[in-house]
Design a protein around this motif. Structure first.
Motif, mmCIF file in Angstrom:
data_model
loop_
_atom_site.group_PDB
_atom_site.id
_atom_site.type_symbol
_atom_site.label_atom_id
_atom_site.label_comp_id
_atom_site.label_asym_id
_atom_site.label_seq_id
_atom_site.Cartn_x
_atom_site.Cartn_y
_atom_site.Cartn_z
ATOM 1 N N HIS A 7 -10.915 -2.207 -8.771
ATOM 2 C CA HIS A 7 -11.346 -3.444 -8.093
ATOM 3 C C HIS A 7 -11.489 -4.560 -9.117
ATOM 4 O O HIS A 7 -12.462 -4.616 -9.856
ATOM 5 C CB HIS A 7 -12.684 -3.204 -7.384
ATOM 6 N N HIS A 66 -12.660 -11.929 2.622
ATOM 7 C CA HIS A 66 -14.014 -11.588 2.179
ATOM 8 C C HIS A 66 -15.013 -12.091 3.213
ATOM 9 O O HIS A 66 -14.796 -13.138 3.819
ATOM 10 C CB HIS A 66 -14.258 -12.268 0.820
ATOM 11 N N GLU A 95 -11.032 -7.329 0.153
ATOM 12 C CA GLU A 95 -12.243 -6.686 0.565
ATOM 13 C C GLU A 95 -12.781 -7.347 1.822
ATOM 14 O O GLU A 95 -12.747 -8.554 1.964
ATOM 15 C CB GLU A 95 -13.281 -6.708 -0.567
ATOM 16 N N HIS A 131 -16.886 -4.343 1.270
ATOM 17 C CA HIS A 131 -17.962 -5.044 0.560
ATOM 18 C C HIS A 131 -19.157 -5.108 1.491
ATOM 19 O O HIS A 131 -19.049 -5.581 2.624
ATOM 20 C CB HIS A 131 -17.483 -6.462 0.204
ATOM 21 N N HIS A 154 -16.953 -0.459 -2.195
ATOM 22 C CA HIS A 154 -16.773 -0.931 -3.558
ATOM 23 C C HIS A 154 -18.098 -1.435 -4.129
ATOM 24 O O HIS A 154 -18.978 -1.859 -3.391
ATOM 25 C CB HIS A 154 -15.665 -1.996 -3.586
ATOM 26 N N ASP A 204 -14.974 -5.014 -10.856
ATOM 27 C CA ASP A 204 -15.279 -6.193 -10.034
ATOM 28 C C ASP A 204 -15.257 -7.438 -10.916
ATOM 29 O O ASP A 204 -15.975 -8.404 -10.648
ATOM 30 C CB ASP A 204 -16.641 -6.054 -9.317
HETATM 31 ZN ZN LIG Z 1 -17.355 -7.334 -3.232
#
Ligand SMILES: [Zn+2]
Ligand SMILES: [Zn+2]
Length: 257
Positions: A7, A66, A95, A131, A154, A204
């Motif tokens: 990620h 997102h 995500e 997420h 994640h 991330d």
């Molecule tokens: Zn995230």
């Protein structure tokens, strides 16, 4: 030791001046693959990760909206996602999910766009990258109602009870730099109880750099610190963590085409 960063936000502006070098440093450090997350700055641009994946054989991509950007999604956005999900370098939708910490988009819009993307992932037979922040109950309820396929939670920062619920649903759990933070004891407990065959690692990046880089811009090369730490938490060797997480990555996100 080689590892896969499951990620990363390589399209982020924080890499504008040295993206090539950052990717080269990752490869030199043993990062053999990276999953570029395609949520970018939100719709209408949904191809941030695909552009990178098209340039590097070892980078794969996701497409998705997102939760922060849920209010920017239109029917055209969902149509584009359906089309882009067929791109050969796209290995997941994400995500997607819920973020009630920032509430950048109204919660009802977040839930709608979350459910719509789960449907798109199912149609495309792709796993999902979830997420969730301060929205556990709604996330779990929506997944139970709309999803029975593979996926990863994640940057998992939940406690052991949430970890068990996610594992029971069949999800993988990806741990990042947070597990190296002194106050993250309950997240470490979650990492400890996650079977090796359900574990992933991620940066991330550019966010959440692990100790000893905490506070700096994060980058894929730093993932080795997280692997070492995770190995200590699990009581196994770093090689076992890197080997297992690499295998899990390929199982969860098989290459297409
Ligand atoms: Zn995230
Ligand atoms: Zn992310």
């Amino acid at each position: 030791m080689t590892v896969i960063d499951s990620h990363c936000h390589l399209d982020d502006k924080q890499f504008s001046d040295d993206r090539e070098e950052t990717i080269a440093r990752a490869r030199a450090a043993g990062v053999e693959g990276m999953l570029a997350i395609g949520s970018g700055d939100g719709p209408p641009d949904l191809e941030a990760a695909i552009r990178l994946a098209d340039r590097y054989p070892f980078i794969s991509a996701t497409v998705g909206v997102h939760p922060h950007d849920a209010s920017k999604a239109t029917p055209e956005t969902l149509q584009s996602l359906r089309r882009l999900a067929a791109h050969p370098k796209v290995v997941a939708v994400g995500e997607l999910g819920l973020d009630y910490h920032y509430d950048f988009s109204p919660r009802d819009a977040q839930r709608l766009v979350f459910a719509a993307q789960l449907a798109i992932a199912r149609e495309a037979s792709l796993p999902v990258v979830i997420h969730t922040r301060e929205a556990w109950d709604d996330t779990l309820a929506l997944l139970r109602e709309h999803w029975d396929g593979p996926g990863v939670l994640h940057c998992f920062t939940g406690g052991p009870k949430q970890a068990r619920q996610a594992l029971d649903l069949g999800f993988h759990l990806a741990f990042g730099g947070v597990i190296t933070f002194p106050k993250a004891e309950s997240t470490r407990e979650s990492a400890r109880l996650t079977p090796l065959d359900r574990l992933l690692v991620e940066t991330d990046c550019p966010y959440l750099a692990p100790v000893p880089h905490r506070g700096q811009r994060n980058e894929p090369a730093f993932i080795l610190e997280t692997v070492k730490y995770l190995a200590m938490v699990q009581g196994v060797t770093a090689e076992e963590v890197s080997g297992a997480t690499t295998r899990n990555f390929h199982t969860l996100f098989p290459r297409r085409g």
